[in-house]
Write a protein that holds these residues in place. Sequence first.
Motif, PDB file in Angstrom:
ATOM      1  N   THR A 139       0.835  -1.212   0.000  1.00 27.09           N
ATOM      2  CA  THR A 139       0.000   0.000   0.000  1.00 27.09           C
ATOM      3  C   THR A 139       0.866   1.257   0.000  1.00 27.09           C
ATOM      4  O   THR A 139       0.524   2.261  -0.636  1.00 27.09           O
ATOM      5  CB  THR A 139      -0.954   0.041   1.214  1.00 27.09           C
ATOM      6  OG1 THR A 139      -0.187  -0.187   2.379  1.00 27.09           O
ATOM      7  CG2 THR A 139      -2.030  -0.996   1.092  1.00 27.09           C
ATOM      8  N   GLY A 165      -6.008  -4.315  -4.968  1.00 21.88           N
ATOM      9  CA  GLY A 165      -5.377  -5.157  -3.958  1.00 21.88           C
ATOM     10  C   GLY A 165      -5.446  -4.607  -2.549  1.00 21.88           C
ATOM     11  O   GLY A 165      -4.902  -5.199  -1.619  1.00 21.88           O
ATOM     12  N   MET A 166      -6.097  -3.448  -2.377  1.00 17.65           N
ATOM     13  CA  MET A 166      -6.193  -2.866  -1.027  1.00 17.65           C
ATOM     14  C   MET A 166      -7.505  -3.254  -0.361  1.00 17.65           C
ATOM     15  O   MET A 166      -8.516  -3.438  -1.040  1.00 17.65           O
ATOM     16  CB  MET A 166      -6.142  -1.331  -1.096  1.00 17.65           C
ATOM     17  CG  MET A 166      -4.808  -0.775  -1.470  1.00 17.65           C
ATOM     18  SD  MET A 166      -4.811   1.024  -1.277  1.00 17.65           S
ATOM     19  CE  MET A 166      -3.229   1.401  -2.022  1.00 17.65           C
ATOM     20  N   SER A 167      -7.467  -3.318   0.970  1.00 12.41           N
ATOM     21  CA  SER A 167      -8.707  -3.490   1.713  1.00 12.41           C
ATOM     22  C   SER A 167      -9.478  -2.175   1.632  1.00 12.41           C
ATOM     23  O   SER A 167      -8.918  -1.137   1.258  1.00 12.41           O
ATOM     24  CB  SER A 167      -8.398  -3.804   3.178  1.00 12.41           C
ATOM     25  OG  SER A 167      -7.818  -2.657   3.782  1.00 12.41           O
ATOM     26  N   GLN A 168     -10.755  -2.214   2.046  1.00 11.62           N
ATOM     27  CA  GLN A 168     -11.551  -0.984   2.012  1.00 11.62           C
ATOM     28  C   GLN A 168     -10.946   0.082   2.912  1.00 11.62           C
ATOM     29  O   GLN A 168     -10.953   1.269   2.581  1.00 11.62           O
ATOM     30  CB  GLN A 168     -12.987  -1.275   2.437  1.00 11.62           C
ATOM     31  CG  GLN A 168     -13.780  -1.941   1.322  1.00 11.62           C
ATOM     32  CD  GLN A 168     -15.274  -1.952   1.597  1.00 11.62           C
ATOM     33  OE1 GLN A 168     -15.716  -1.545   2.662  1.00 11.62           O
ATOM     34  NE2 GLN A 168     -16.034  -2.445   0.645  1.00 11.62           N
ATOM     35  N   GLN A 169     -10.406  -0.360   4.060  1.00  8.88           N
ATOM     36  CA  GLN A 169      -9.804   0.601   4.986  1.00  8.88           C
ATOM     37  C   GLN A 169      -8.563   1.240   4.373  1.00  8.88           C
ATOM     38  O   GLN A 169      -8.369   2.464   4.453  1.00  8.88           O
ATOM     39  CB  GLN A 169      -9.440  -0.118   6.283  1.00  8.88           C
ATOM     40  CG  GLN A 169      -9.157   0.833   7.407  1.00  8.88           C
ATOM     41  CD  GLN A 169      -8.783   0.093   8.677  1.00  8.88           C
ATOM     42  OE1 GLN A 169      -8.777  -1.142   8.720  1.00  8.88           O
ATOM     43  NE2 GLN A 169      -8.447   0.834   9.705  1.00  8.88           N
ATOM     44  N   GLU A 170      -7.736   0.407   3.745  1.00  3.03           N
ATOM     45  CA  GLU A 170      -6.548   0.944   3.085  1.00  3.03           C
ATOM     46  C   GLU A 170      -6.936   1.896   1.962  1.00  3.03           C
ATOM     47  O   GLU A 170      -6.309   2.926   1.740  1.00  3.03           O
ATOM     48  CB  GLU A 170      -5.688  -0.206   2.540  1.00  3.03           C
ATOM     49  CG  GLU A 170      -5.013  -1.018   3.631  1.00  3.03           C
ATOM     50  CD  GLU A 170      -4.457  -2.346   3.122  1.00  3.03           C
ATOM     51  OE1 GLU A 170      -3.596  -2.912   3.812  1.00  3.03           O
ATOM     52  OE2 GLU A 170      -4.899  -2.828   2.046  1.00  3.03           O
ATOM     53  N   ALA A 171      -8.019   1.534   1.245  1.00  2.00           N
ATOM     54  CA  ALA A 171      -8.477   2.384   0.143  1.00  2.00           C
ATOM     55  C   ALA A 171      -8.939   3.737   0.658  1.00  2.00           C
ATOM     56  O   ALA A 171      -8.738   4.762   0.001  1.00  2.00           O
ATOM     57  CB  ALA A 171      -9.602   1.687  -0.625  1.00  2.00           C
ATOM     58  N   GLN A 172      -9.535   3.771   1.854  1.00  2.00           N
ATOM     59  CA  GLN A 172      -9.950   5.064   2.403  1.00  2.00           C
ATOM     60  C   GLN A 172      -8.743   5.933   2.731  1.00  2.00           C
ATOM     61  O   GLN A 172      -8.767   7.155   2.559  1.00  2.00           O
ATOM     62  CB  GLN A 172     -10.838   4.872   3.637  1.00  2.00           C
ATOM     63  CG  GLN A 172     -12.277   4.508   3.302  1.00  2.00           C
ATOM     64  CD  GLN A 172     -12.896   5.405   2.219  1.00  2.00           C
ATOM     65  OE1 GLN A 172     -12.712   6.614   2.209  1.00  2.00           O
ATOM     66  NE2 GLN A 172     -13.612   4.803   1.279  1.00  2.00           N
ATOM     67  N   GLN A 195     -12.851  -0.404  -7.253  1.00  7.06           N
ATOM     68  CA  GLN A 195     -13.537  -0.252  -5.960  1.00  7.06           C
ATOM     69  C   GLN A 195     -14.550   0.884  -6.116  1.00  7.06           C
ATOM     70  O   GLN A 195     -14.235   2.056  -5.902  1.00  7.06           O
ATOM     71  CB  GLN A 195     -12.543   0.069  -4.854  1.00  7.06           C
ATOM     72  CG  GLN A 195     -11.638  -1.101  -4.502  1.00  7.06           C
ATOM     73  CD  GLN A 195     -11.214  -1.091  -3.036  1.00  7.06           C
ATOM     74  OE1 GLN A 195     -11.923  -0.551  -2.174  1.00  7.06           O
ATOM     75  NE2 GLN A 195     -10.069  -1.701  -2.751  1.00  7.06           N
ATOM     76  N   LYS A 244     -18.177  -8.163  -7.731  1.00  5.23           N
ATOM     77  CA  LYS A 244     -17.530  -7.571  -6.577  1.00  5.23           C
ATOM     78  C   LYS A 244     -17.397  -6.050  -6.780  1.00  5.23           C
ATOM     79  O   LYS A 244     -17.609  -5.265  -5.869  1.00  5.23           O
ATOM     80  CB  LYS A 244     -16.151  -8.202  -6.416  1.00  5.23           C
ATOM     81  CG  LYS A 244     -15.487  -7.852  -5.111  1.00  5.23           C
ATOM     82  CD  LYS A 244     -14.248  -8.710  -4.916  1.00  5.23           C
ATOM     83  CE  LYS A 244     -13.140  -7.892  -4.303  1.00  5.23           C
ATOM     84  NZ  LYS A 244     -11.898  -8.015  -4.984  1.00  5.23           N
TER      85      LYS A 244
END
Length: 247
Positions: A139, A165-172, A195, A244
């Motif tokens: 990230t 490849g990022m989680s939603q939290q990482e994307a935020q 996303q 998704k």
Amino acid sequence: MGSLSLEHVRVSFGGLNALTDVSLTMGPAGILGLIGPNGAGKSTCINVMTGFQKASAGRVLLDGRAIGGPPAAFRHAGISRTFQAGRLFATLTVAENLAAAAIGMGLSRRAAATEADRVLDQTGIAQLAHEVAAVLPYTDQRRVAIARATVCQPKFLLLDEPAAGMSQQEAQGLADTIRTIRANEGPAVLLVEHQVGLVLSLCDEIAVLDRGRIIALDTPDAIARDEVVREAYLGTSGDAHQRKACA
Ligand SMILES: Nc1ncnc2c1ncn2[C@@H]1O[C@H](COP(=O)(O)OP(=O)(O)OP(=O)(O)O)[C@@H](O)[C@H]1O
């Protein structure tokens, strides 16, 4: 604010039309999202707008004037991009990666180091300055790649799946970085991203591409409600990735 446009662009690869008569303008909307199923032609749009792919027909317009030539000509005209794969210089530190980009833009070593420091501060990654790129978590590599694309203050920044490849939290967290870059008259941004939640929360306007054509261009709220858009993602042949993307 200036504008960067595709005007009736077609891109053919042999018998396949990756883009068919696409017209799209970034600039008026601060952050323009570009979404669509796999293979819709999103990366091809970025490639054409940044000089990495020549249009088979149609033109790229910068502030209303045709622009062409190699990617470096686009970069020097203030059009910058990231790639799906980060493409950092693996053995260089983060600061050196930024400085190398600045040297590539024609700055002296000293001026490049100063520019690297500015970008490190502006994008909130100063703590990573002396880390070697290859050992950074994924990230952070993505954040550095975006930061590097903002060296020398481009007018247009095109991001190709920055949150892949990022989680939603990482994307935020990434969304905060993009908002920071945009603030204070930063570059107009084109965001290609699967996303959809990130796109809906970040963008002022969203274009939807399906099989090489723009099928919708509207506000995030309207796009979220658009049946045609949902059909393009979920249609009869929708695969798991597409489902998704719409979740
Ligand atoms: N250099 C190339 N040679 C041949 N075909 C290509 C080339 N680049 C892209 N294509 C094809 O053009 C179409 C659009 O590809 P593109 O990568 O622009 O789609 P995309 O919307 O970015 O997809 P994804 O979301 O999967 O990244 C696809 O069918 C792809 O296989």
